[in-house]
Write a protein that holds these residues in place. Structure first.
Motif, short mmCIF file in Angstrom:
data_model
loop_
_atom_site.label_atom_id
_atom_site.label_comp_id
_atom_site.label_asym_id
_atom_site.label_seq_id
_atom_site.Cartn_x
_atom_site.Cartn_y
_atom_site.Cartn_z
N SER A 300 0.80 -1.22 0.00
CA SER A 300 0.00 0.00 0.00
C SER A 300 0.84 1.28 0.00
O SER A 300 0.38 2.33 -0.46
N LYS A 303 1.21 2.66 -3.49
CA LYS A 303 -0.01 2.85 -4.27
C LYS A 303 -0.40 4.32 -4.32
O LYS A 303 -0.04 5.12 -3.46
N SER A 304 -1.17 4.65 -5.36
CA SER A 304 -1.70 6.00 -5.45
C SER A 304 -2.77 6.18 -4.38
O SER A 304 -3.24 5.21 -3.77
N ALA A 306 -5.89 6.95 -4.70
CA ALA A 306 -7.14 6.28 -5.10
C ALA A 306 -7.03 4.77 -4.91
O ALA A 306 -7.97 4.12 -4.42
N GLU A 307 -5.88 4.20 -5.29
CA GLU A 307 -5.67 2.76 -5.14
C GLU A 307 -5.67 2.37 -3.66
O GLU A 307 -6.24 1.34 -3.28
N LYS A 308 -5.03 3.18 -2.86
CA LYS A 308 -4.95 2.89 -1.43
C LYS A 308 -6.33 2.95 -0.79
O LYS A 308 -6.67 2.13 0.08
N GLU A 310 -9.18 2.29 -2.23
CA GLU A 310 -9.93 1.12 -2.65
C GLU A 310 -9.48 -0.12 -1.87
O GLU A 310 -10.31 -0.94 -1.46
N ILE A 311 -8.17 -0.25 -1.66
CA ILE A 311 -7.65 -1.37 -0.88
C ILE A 311 -8.18 -1.31 0.55
O ILE A 311 -8.61 -2.32 1.11
#
Length: 411
Positions: A300, A303-304, A306-308, A310-311
Motif C-alpha cells: 500500500s 499505491k496511489s 485512489a488505489e490505497k 480502494e484497498i
C-alpha cells in the motif's frame, strides 16, 4: 468479593481439570505448549485473574518436555551482527536458577543508538526517566505478561518459564541496592522505586529488566528500540483452499479441509512469516494489524491515493468482521535480549467465502521480499514461533494440520 472469588474458583478448577484431562487422554503429552504456560501457572496462582486475557485457544497442544520455550532467542550470532551470545545451558535458562557466573554479552545495534524516533535513549541518558510498567505518554511500557522488575536500570520480567505475575517483583531493601561493576559501553546504575507491588505499600526495590522466558546470553537492546516489551501485531488472514469449481479441498490422508494463510518472506532473514510489525506510539492494535498487512502484503505504501482508498475499503470488510484473538504475549524472537523483547497480539481474520481476498492482488512491500498464500500444515517452517500461532488457527477451524491419528500430540 464473593462473586469474584467464586468466578476465580470456577476458572481455576476448569483449567486444572482441562490440563489433567490432557495428561490422562494423551500420556505422551506431559505439558501444554510453552505458549500456554501462563494458563497452567494461573491454575496454581494466588494472583487475581484480571492479569490474564482468556481467548478460545486449544489446551490440547503438546510439545516435547525437553524442548525449551526459549529457543530462537538464543540465536547466535545475533541477527544482523557478528556478536556471539554467551552460551546458556538449558538448565540455566530460568531466572529461578541461581547462576552467579552468568556474564552476558552487551550489545545494542548502531541503528538503535543513533536515536531514531522509534527507539529509547540509553538508560544513562540525561532527561530520560521512563515510566516502566505504565503507559508512558504515548509509549506502552506495560507488559502483556504482567509486571516486570527494573534493576540496574534495566527491565526484566519475573521468573523464567513463567510469565505469571505471581513470580514477579523480587522486593529488597534500599540498603541492598549497591552499584555493580561498570558494564561494557554503559554506566551501571541502581534505581530505587516506590511504585506499586503485589504486597501493597511502597517499599523501595531494586529491579532488573528481565526477559520473561529466561536468560538469552545478551544484554542491551540489540535491534529493538524499547527497553522492556516491544509491542507488535500479527494479522493472520486465512481462507479455505478451493478447486476451480469453488469446492473446498480436503487433505487426502487427514480428510480435513486445507486452510491457507497469507505469508511473507522477510527481507532481513529470508524466513517466511506472518505479515506484521511494531505498534506505533499511541496506535490502536486494530489499526496496526490492518496497516501492517496492507503495507507488507498489498504494498500500500507504493499505491496511489485512489488505489490505497480502494484497498482500505476492501480491507475494512474483512477487518471489521468477527475475529479470533489467537495469542497475546511474549514471542520467542531471535532479536530478544535479557532487557528487551518482543510481545505480540496475533489475530485471525478468516475470509470464509474467499470473496474479499480474491478481489485483492497480493504484492510484497515494505519489509517483505515475497508474499503468497501458503497451505497450513505442521511441515511449515516459520519465523520465531509463528508456527505455534498458525497451529492454533488450524485447530480453531478444524482444518488439516498433520497426518497423525491423534492430531496435535507427538512422542
Amino acid at each position: 468479593m464473593a462473586r469474584w472469588c467464586l468466578a476465580r474458583t470456577v476458572t481455576v478448577v476448569s483449567l486444572t481439570a482441562t490440563l489433567s484431562a490432557v495428561a490422562v487422554r494423551y500420556p505422551s503429552c506431559r505439558l501444554p505448549h510453552p505458549l500456554l504456560h501462563p494458563f497452567r501457572e494461573l491454575a496454581y496462582s494466588s494472583v487475581p485473574v484480571h492479569w490474564f486475557n482468556f481467548y478460545p485457544v486449544s489446551m490440547l497442544s503438546c510439545y516435547n518436555p525437553n524442548e525449551n520455550v526459549h529457543n530462537k532467542a538464543h540465536t547466535s550470532p545475533y541477527p544482523g551482527s557478528k556478536v556471539e551470545r554467551s552460551k546458556v545451558p538449558t538448565d540455566k535458562v530460568s531466572w529461578r536458577v541461581e547462576w552467579e557466573d552468568y556474564k552476558p554479552v552487551e550489545y545494542t545495534a548502531a541503528s538503535v543508538l543513533a536515536g531514531p524516533t522509534w527507539a529509547d535513549p540509553q538508560i544513562s541518558a540525561k532527561n530520560f526517566s521512563p515510566k516502566f510498567n505504565e503507559k508512558d505518554g504515548q509509549v506502552e511500557r506495560r507488559s502483556l505478561s504482567g509486571l516486570y522488575e527494573i534493576k540496574n536500570g534495566r527491565p526484566r520480567v519475573c521468573a523464567g518459564g513463567s510469565v505469571g505475575p505471581g513470580a514477579c517483583l523480587q522486593l529488597v531493601t534500599t540498603s541492598q541496592c549497591v552499584r555493580e561493576p561498570k558494564l561494557v559501553g554503559q554506566r551501571a546504575q541502581w534505581y530505587p522505586s516506590s511504585r506499586w507491588h503485589p504486597g501493597g505499600g511502597t517499599p523501595h526495590k531494586c529491579h532488573l529488566r528481565r526477559n520473561p522466558s529466561g536468560r538469552t546470553g545478551l544484554v542491551g537492546r540489540g535491534l529493538l528500540g524499547r527497553w522492556g516489551p516491544n509491542h507488535a501485531a500479527d494479522p493472520i488472514i486465512t481462507r479455505w483452499k478451493r478447486d476451480s469449481s469453488g469446492n473446498k479441498i480436503a487433505h487426502p490422508i487427514s480428510g480435513k479441509n486445507i486452510l491457507q494463510f497469507v505469508a511473507i518472506k522477510r527481507k532481513d532473514c529470508g524466513e517466511w512469516a506472518i505479515p506484521g510489525g511494531m505498534v506505533d506510539p499511541g496506535e490502536k492494535i486494530s489499526a496496526t494489524l490492518k496497516r501492517e498487512f496492507m503495507e507488507e502484503a498489498l504494498n500500500s505504501l507504493q499505491k496511489s491515493r485512489a488505489e490505497k482508498e480502494e484497498i482500505e475499503k476492501q480491507m475494512n470488510r474483512l477487518f471489521n468482521q468477527e475475529h479470533f484473538v489467537v495469542y497475546k504475549g511474549y514471542v520467542d524472537d531471535p532479536r530478544n535480549t535479557d532487557n528487551a523483547w518482543i510481545e505480540t497480539e496475533a489475530v485471525n481474520y478468516h475470509d470464509e467465502p474467499g470473496e474479499t481476498m480474491d478481489n485483492l492482488l497480493l504484492e510484497a512491500g515494505d519489509d517483505a521480499g515475497k508474499v503468497k498464500w501458503v497451505d497450513i500444515s505442521e511441515k511449515l517452517k516459520l519465523y520465531a514461533n509463528h508456527g505455534d500461532f498458525i497451529k492454533l488457527v488450524a485447530e480453531k477451524w478444524g482444518a488439516h494440520w498433520n497426518e497423525d491419528p491423534v492430531p496435535g500430540c507427538h512422542k
